[in-house]
Write an enzyme that holds these catalytic residues in place. Structure first.
Site, PDB file in Angstrom:
ATOM      1  N   CYS A 125       0.825  -1.215   0.000  1.00  0.00           N
ATOM      2  CA  CYS A 125       0.000   0.000   0.000  1.00  0.00           C
ATOM      3  C   CYS A 125       0.861   1.267   0.000  1.00  0.00           C
ATOM      4  CB  CYS A 125      -0.990  -0.047   1.151  1.00  0.00           C
ATOM      5  SG  CYS A 125      -2.377   1.059   0.908  1.00  0.00           S
ATOM      6  N   HIS A 147      -3.055  -5.453   1.788  1.00  0.00           N
ATOM      7  CA  HIS A 147      -2.312  -5.652   3.045  1.00  0.00           C
ATOM      8  C   HIS A 147      -2.348  -7.103   3.530  1.00  0.00           C
ATOM      9  CE1 HIS A 147      -1.957  -1.326   4.137  1.00  0.00           C
ATOM     10  NE2 HIS A 147      -3.127  -1.197   3.545  1.00  0.00           N
ATOM     11  N   GLU A 203      -0.422  -8.369   5.489  1.00  0.00           N
ATOM     12  CA  GLU A 203       0.006  -8.330   6.899  1.00  0.00           C
ATOM     13  C   GLU A 203      -1.176  -8.187   7.847  1.00  0.00           C
ATOM     14  OE1 GLU A 203       0.367  -5.917   4.743  1.00  0.00           O
ATOM     15  OE2 GLU A 203       0.204  -3.931   5.665  1.00  0.00           O
TER      16      GLU A 203
HETATM   17  N1  GLN Z   1      -3.591   6.259   1.124  1.00  0.00           N
HETATM   18  C1  GLN Z   1      -2.328   6.048   1.778  1.00  0.00           C
HETATM   19  C2  GLN Z   1      -1.221   6.839   1.092  1.00  0.00           C
HETATM   20  O1  GLN Z   1      -1.446   7.412   0.062  1.00  0.00           O
HETATM   21  C3  GLN Z   1      -1.948   4.593   1.786  1.00  0.00           C
HETATM   22  C4  GLN Z   1      -2.898   3.831   2.663  1.00  0.00           C
HETATM   23  C5  GLN Z   1      -2.344   2.559   3.240  1.00  0.00           C
HETATM   24  O2  GLN Z   1      -1.133   2.322   3.290  1.00  0.00           O
HETATM   25  N2  GLN Z   1      -3.233   1.762   3.756  1.00  0.00           N
HETATM   26  O3  GLN Z   1      -0.148   6.899   1.599  1.00  0.00           O
END
Ligand code: GLN
Length: 187
Positions: free
Chosen positions: A78, A169, A171
């Site tokens: 992410c 994710h 994790e």
């Molecule tokens: N929206 C977040 C970002 O742009 C990422 C979200 C996440 O890691 N769950 O950094």
């Protein structure tokens, strides 16, 4: 084998818990010298602008880029995927630029801020349970990059050599297969 987990902000402890379950040593990385004793690095989910700023402040961006130039494997989830991208649509925020991909942040909009779905992941026969939280998508994929997962038509997992990134994710689930797959790349 010791896996570093970037521990500036975000859900790094969740990654450490999965590594522990897989019987692999982990080490929190907060400064460049922490990288000396790790064989690979995980970039957690969190807030990519915050993590990026802190990386620059502590000189970790250059230190990580140097290690990757010498072959260190990296897995980003992410926000970690965002930090690995060469390009971030509409943003000049700090990044590592490790992978030849362009990403769009918060690509699912506020209607679908967070959701879970069973998602095909190319190396596996069975789908992974994928949790998306304000997740990015990959909107451009360079020639050396393989797509591992798509959600509908959107690219959400990619690999370029020893560099792996997922918009979701693993994790945050009980399913350790994606981490296990990354560790196979490290070996
Ligand atoms: N929206 C977040 C970002 O742009 C990422 C979200 C996440 O890691 N769950 O950094």
């Amino acid at each position: 084998m010791t896996i570093g987990v970037l521990a500036l902000q975000g859900d790094f402890e969740k990654h450490e818990a999965i590594l522990t379950r897989l019987g692999v040593a982990s080490r929190q990385v907060r400064k460049p010298s922490d990288l000396d004793s790790v064989d690979a690095l995980i970039l957690p989910g969190g807030e990519s602008t915050t993590i990026g700023k802190l990386m620059v402040r502590y000189g970790l961006d250059c230190a990580i880029q140097q290690r990757v130039a010498h072959g260190m494997p990296v897995y980003g989830t992410c926000a970690g995927m965002i930090l690995m991208a060469r390009a971030i649509v509409g943003s000049d925020q700090p990044r590592l630029g490790l992978m030849d991909i362009a990403v769009l942040r918060n690509a699912f909009g506020s209607q679908r801020e967070s959701f879970e779905v069973d998602l095909p992941f190319e190396p596996f026969e069975r789908p992974v349970r994928a949790i998306f939280i304000r997740a990015p998508i990959v909107v451009e994929v360079g020639a050396g990059v393989s797509v591992l997962s798509r959600l509908e038509d959107k690219v959400v997992a990619v690999q370029q050599g020893a560099l792996l990134a997922t918009a979701f994710h693993p994790e945050l689930t009980d399913d350790a297969r994606v981490h296990h797959y990354f560790l196979e790349q490290v070996k």
